[in-house]
Design a protein around this motif. Sequence first.
Motif, PDB file in Angstrom:
ATOM      1  N   UNK A  61      -7.939   3.366   1.247  1.00 11.65           N
ATOM      2  CA  UNK A  61      -7.552   2.809  -0.058  1.00 11.65           C
ATOM      3  C   UNK A  61      -7.356   3.824  -1.177  1.00 11.65           C
ATOM      4  N   UNK A  62      -8.088   4.920  -1.166  1.00 11.73           N
ATOM      5  CA  UNK A  62      -7.936   5.889  -2.244  1.00 11.73           C
ATOM      6  C   UNK A  62      -6.796   6.876  -2.019  1.00 11.73           C
ATOM      7  N   UNK A  63      -6.116   6.798  -0.855  1.00 14.32           N
ATOM      8  CA  UNK A  63      -4.950   7.648  -0.627  1.00 14.32           C
ATOM      9  C   UNK A  63      -3.797   7.202  -1.521  1.00 14.32           C
ATOM     10  N   UNK A  64      -2.986   8.155  -1.956  1.00 14.02           N
ATOM     11  CA  UNK A  64      -1.932   7.870  -2.933  1.00 14.02           C
ATOM     12  C   UNK A  64      -0.903   6.867  -2.418  1.00 14.02           C
ATOM     13  N   UNK A  65      -0.597   6.878  -1.118  1.00 10.64           N
ATOM     14  CA  UNK A  65       0.444   6.000  -0.575  1.00 10.64           C
ATOM     15  C   UNK A  65      -0.111   4.748   0.090  1.00 10.64           C
ATOM     16  N   UNK A  66      -1.377   4.420  -0.191  1.00  7.46           N
ATOM     17  CA  UNK A  66      -1.991   3.225   0.399  1.00  7.46           C
ATOM     18  C   UNK A  66      -1.527   1.960  -0.300  1.00  7.46           C
ATOM     19  N   UNK A  67      -1.327   0.893   0.464  1.00  7.23           N
ATOM     20  CA  UNK A  67      -1.132  -0.458  -0.055  1.00  7.23           C
ATOM     21  C   UNK A  67      -1.959  -1.404   0.815  1.00  7.23           C
ATOM     22  N   UNK A  68      -2.258  -2.626   0.344  1.00 11.32           N
ATOM     23  CA  UNK A  68      -3.018  -3.560   1.187  1.00 11.32           C
ATOM     24  C   UNK A  68      -2.362  -3.819   2.539  1.00 11.32           C
ATOM     25  N   UNK A  69      -1.029  -3.733   2.592  1.00 17.63           N
ATOM     26  CA  UNK A  69      -0.321  -3.970   3.846  1.00 17.63           C
ATOM     27  C   UNK A  69      -0.546  -2.865   4.870  1.00 17.63           C
ATOM     28  N   UNK A  70      -1.077  -1.719   4.433  1.00 19.02           N
ATOM     29  CA  UNK A  70      -1.324  -0.594   5.337  1.00 19.02           C
ATOM     30  C   UNK A  70      -2.641  -0.739   6.104  1.00 19.02           C
ATOM     31  N   UNK A  71      -3.458  -1.699   5.738  1.00 26.47           N
ATOM     32  CA  UNK A  71      -4.763  -1.815   6.398  1.00 26.47           C
ATOM     33  C   UNK A  71      -4.598  -2.319   7.832  1.00 26.47           C
ATOM     34  N   UNK A  72      -5.213  -1.659   8.810  1.00 26.11           N
ATOM     35  CA  UNK A  72      -5.246  -2.210  10.166  1.00 26.11           C
ATOM     36  C   UNK A  72      -5.951  -3.568  10.148  1.00 26.11           C
TER      37      UNK A  72
END
Length: 360
Positions: free
Chosen positions: A104-115
């Motif tokens: 979550x704290x990565x710059x390119x993270x979005x909720x859709x990126x969560x496994x």
Amino acid sequence: MKKVTVYLVALFTILSLQSFGQVVDNKIFVNPNTGSDSNKGTKESPLKSLSEAAKRVSAAEGEGAIGVFLAAGVYGMSETADFNPKKWKFTKANRLTIRAEILPDDANWTPAEMPIMISTMPFSVEKNDKGELTGGQNFGIMIQNSHATIQGLRILGEPVHENPSKGVLVRNYPIMWEGKNLEDFRVSQCLFLGNKYALPNHLGILANGKEQEIDHCVFYGVKDALVLWNSPATNSSMHHNLVIDSYGGIVWTWSATPDFKFYNNVISNGNVLWMLNKDEKDSYTIENSVIVGYNSFVNKGGGPQGFGEKASDDKLKLGKDVILKKEGKLEVIEDQTSKYFLHIKAGTLGSNLGAGLFMK
């Protein structure tokens, strides 16, 4: 020349097969879309399932940190991912980490990126002393070693009818930490998501051991968030978590010692805030938290099919900067395109405590 070629091909095949089932460079990569459980488990050749990653960790021999990295996608868990490494040595500094590739704290993270982890496995059968069916249970991720972290996953329950008949309860435990003399377990930046009727998430974390830390997680629509049970959970904590619409008991301190730290948590619309062991012998302190909307402040006893009975309110001591309101609910962001999906709306009550998936 042909004999040399055949020999080289055979040698290459043997070496390739020997690499399967091993942990390459202390890392395992998993991708449910492009992976295969016959692959090496490298970034270029990922596994498909978390259960296969667990088997390889359990079979490993040696010492040092091991990282299991999950790519974005949907992981249908048809069997328990059972991490039980008996011949591998972990330490507090060199631990087993099961995490999303992007946090979550990565710059390119979005909720859709969560496994996304969802259980599809069968349930074991449970019967009482009379041989009558009382229900069933299964486990998603099972950790049987000390020094482990789970981070950055979106964890669902199982699409099942939880109460098929009177007195019968079918339940899924997404994360279980279980074993003898365990220490040092952390669950961080995970989103536990459920629905009471369509996708019941019975209990987010069931943990047995000391030095447990549950932080920066979101529990939304989950029946119970955390149960500390069995051996004394000394030096443990639950902090910077957001718990919304819990229809069970939010935190169960059955085995927690009085040094259990509960701070910077935000809770909205819960059923029972706190569950004590039936002997009601220990007291706990809540620090710097916001609790709005609940049916019962503190109960004792209970179990999978009930929430015991009311306990003495003075068993929970309110420390500094605690806001406690019996009625009401907090404002939650429901826009799925927002980075702060399912977090407290900025500028409203509870938004200033840092509760939720982000550490920065």
